[in-house]
Enzyme design. Structure first.
Site, mmCIF file in Angstrom:
data_model
loop_
_atom_site.group_PDB
_atom_site.id
_atom_site.type_symbol
_atom_site.label_atom_id
_atom_site.label_comp_id
_atom_site.label_asym_id
_atom_site.label_seq_id
_atom_site.Cartn_x
_atom_site.Cartn_y
_atom_site.Cartn_z
ATOM 1 N N HIS A 37 0.831 -1.208 0.000
ATOM 2 C CA HIS A 37 0.000 0.000 0.000
ATOM 3 C C HIS A 37 0.866 1.259 0.000
ATOM 4 O O HIS A 37 0.571 2.234 -0.691
ATOM 5 C CB HIS A 37 -0.901 0.029 1.241
ATOM 6 C CG HIS A 37 -1.927 -1.048 1.301
ATOM 7 N ND1 HIS A 37 -1.869 -2.072 2.209
ATOM 8 C CD2 HIS A 37 -3.051 -1.252 0.564
ATOM 9 C CE1 HIS A 37 -2.907 -2.863 2.046
ATOM 10 N NE2 HIS A 37 -3.634 -2.391 1.054
ATOM 11 N N LYS A 151 -1.300 -6.257 -7.980
ATOM 12 C CA LYS A 151 -1.631 -7.568 -7.394
ATOM 13 C C LYS A 151 -3.091 -7.908 -7.651
ATOM 14 O O LYS A 151 -3.431 -9.036 -8.006
ATOM 15 C CB LYS A 151 -1.352 -7.595 -5.891
ATOM 16 C CG LYS A 151 -1.646 -8.975 -5.272
ATOM 17 C CD LYS A 151 -1.412 -8.979 -3.789
ATOM 18 C CE LYS A 151 -2.536 -8.279 -3.053
ATOM 19 N NZ LYS A 151 -3.818 -9.049 -3.114
#
Length: 281
Positions: A37, A151
Site C-alpha cells: 500500500h 496484485k
C-alpha cells in the site's frame, strides 16, 4: 497529515488545493496497510503535488461467506504509516457517510466483460462493489491521478475500463506487486496464514514463475496451465484458477507475449490468495 471523516471538510481542503492549481493523486485502500500500500503512496507522490489516501472497508465487496467482520481495522497504525510516507490527507469515512441511505437501494456501478470470469466467477458481485465505491470516491475527490496495485489485476482492469467508458479525466497508474523475500505477494490476507501455511504460500508465485518459463520455451499453453494447477495442488493449494489472459480484456489467450498475463487464485487452508505475472518483454 490531516484525517477527515466528513465529506464537507474533505471538499474544503480539495477546493483550496484546486484554487492553488495543485495536481492531486488518490490512493484508495481498505486499511490494514502494508508495504505494498505504501508503495502506492510513493508512486502517487511521483505524479502529483498532493496525495489523498482513503481507508474504507467496503461492505459491498464482501460476499455473505467472506471475512468482512474479521477484516483488520488498524486506523492508528495506518495513519502513522501514511504520514511517515508523505501522504497529505486521509479520508476515512464511516459506512453511513458513504451510504447514508443504506446499501439496499444504493445506485450501483457494474463494469461488464472484465468483471466476468476469474475472481468474478468465484466472488459474485465483488467487482460491482469495487466499481461502485471507486466511482463514488472518484466523484468525491475528483483526482488527476489514482494509483492501484497490480496484485489485484482484475480489479485494476475493471477500474481502467470504468474510467475509459465514463470518460473520466483520471490517469490510472498500476503499481507493480510488492513481494516478500520469498516471492509471496504482500497482502493483508497473509496475516491469516499460520506458520506452516506462510512457508508454503510462496509456492503460488513459484508456480507462476515456473509456468512462465515453460511458456517461454514454447510449450503448449493448455499443458502448461494443467501442469501448473497440479503443481499448486501438490503444494497443498486448492486452485480456483490458473489462467493465461490478455492483460486488457482478460480474455483467454494461448501465447505468452507482451500484453499477456498469468493469473492465479488458490486457497491455502481457509485463506484465498491471488497473484499474477505479466509478460513485460
Amino acid at each position: 497529515m490531516q484525517t477527515f471523516e466528513d465529506v464537507a471538510a474533505l471538499w474544503q481542503v480539495l477546493a483550496d488545493w484546486r484554487r492553488e492549481g495543485l495536481r492531486m493523486a488518490l490512493v484508495p485502500t481498505m486499511g490494514n496497510l502494508h508495504e505494498g500500500h505504501l508503495r502506492l503512496v510513493d508512486a502517487a507522490l511521483q505524479h502529483a503535488d498532493r496525495v489523498v489516501a482513503t481507508i474504507f472497508v467496503n461492505p459491498l465487496q464482501f460476499g455473505p461467506d467472506e471475512d468482512l467482520a474479521r477484516y483488520p481495522r488498524t486506523l492508528a497504525d495506518d495513519q502513522r504509516a501514511l504520514a511517515e510516507r508523505g501522504c497529505d490527507l486521509l479520508f476515512a469515512p464511516a459506512v453511513e457517510t458513504l451510504y447514508p441511505e443504506g446499501q439496499e437501494g444504493l445506485t450501483r456501478v457494474s463494469v461488464p466483460q472484465v468483471s466476468q470470469g476469474l475472481c468474478g466467477d468465484h466472488r459474485p458481485g465483488h467487482f460491482d462493489g469495487v466499481a461502485t465505491v471507486v466511482s463514488l470516491l472518484f466523484n468525491l475527490t475528483r483526482p488527476d491521478v489514482a494509483c492501484f496495485g497490480e496484485k489485484d489485476f482484475q480489479q485494476l482492469a475493471v477500474i481502467r475500463k470504468l474510467v475509459r467508458d465514463q470518460h473520466m479525466p483520471i490517469d490510472i497508474i498500476g503499481v507493480p506487486i510488492a513481494r516478500d523475500h520469498d516471492g509471496l505477494a504482500l497482502s493483508s490476507r497473509n496475516g491469516y496464514l499460520d506458520r506452516d501455511a506462510r512457508t508454503r504460500a510462496s509456492q503460488l508465485y513459484q508456480c507462476l514463475a515456473d509456468s512462465a518459463q515453460r511458456l517461454e520455451r514454447g510449450q503448449d499453453s493448455e499443458a502448461v496451465l494443467t501442469q501448473g494447477r497440479r503443481q499448486l495442488e501438490a503444494a497443498g493449494f486448492r486452485p480456483d484458477y490458473l489462467a493465461l489472459c490478455d492483460a486488457t480484456t482478460l480474455q483467454p489467450v494461448s501465447t505468452w507475449q507482451p500484453g499477456s498475463v498469468l493469473l492465479a487464485a488458490a486457497w491455502l487452508g481457509n485463506t484465498r490468495l491471488i497473484d499474477n505475472l505479466p509478460c513485460r518483454s
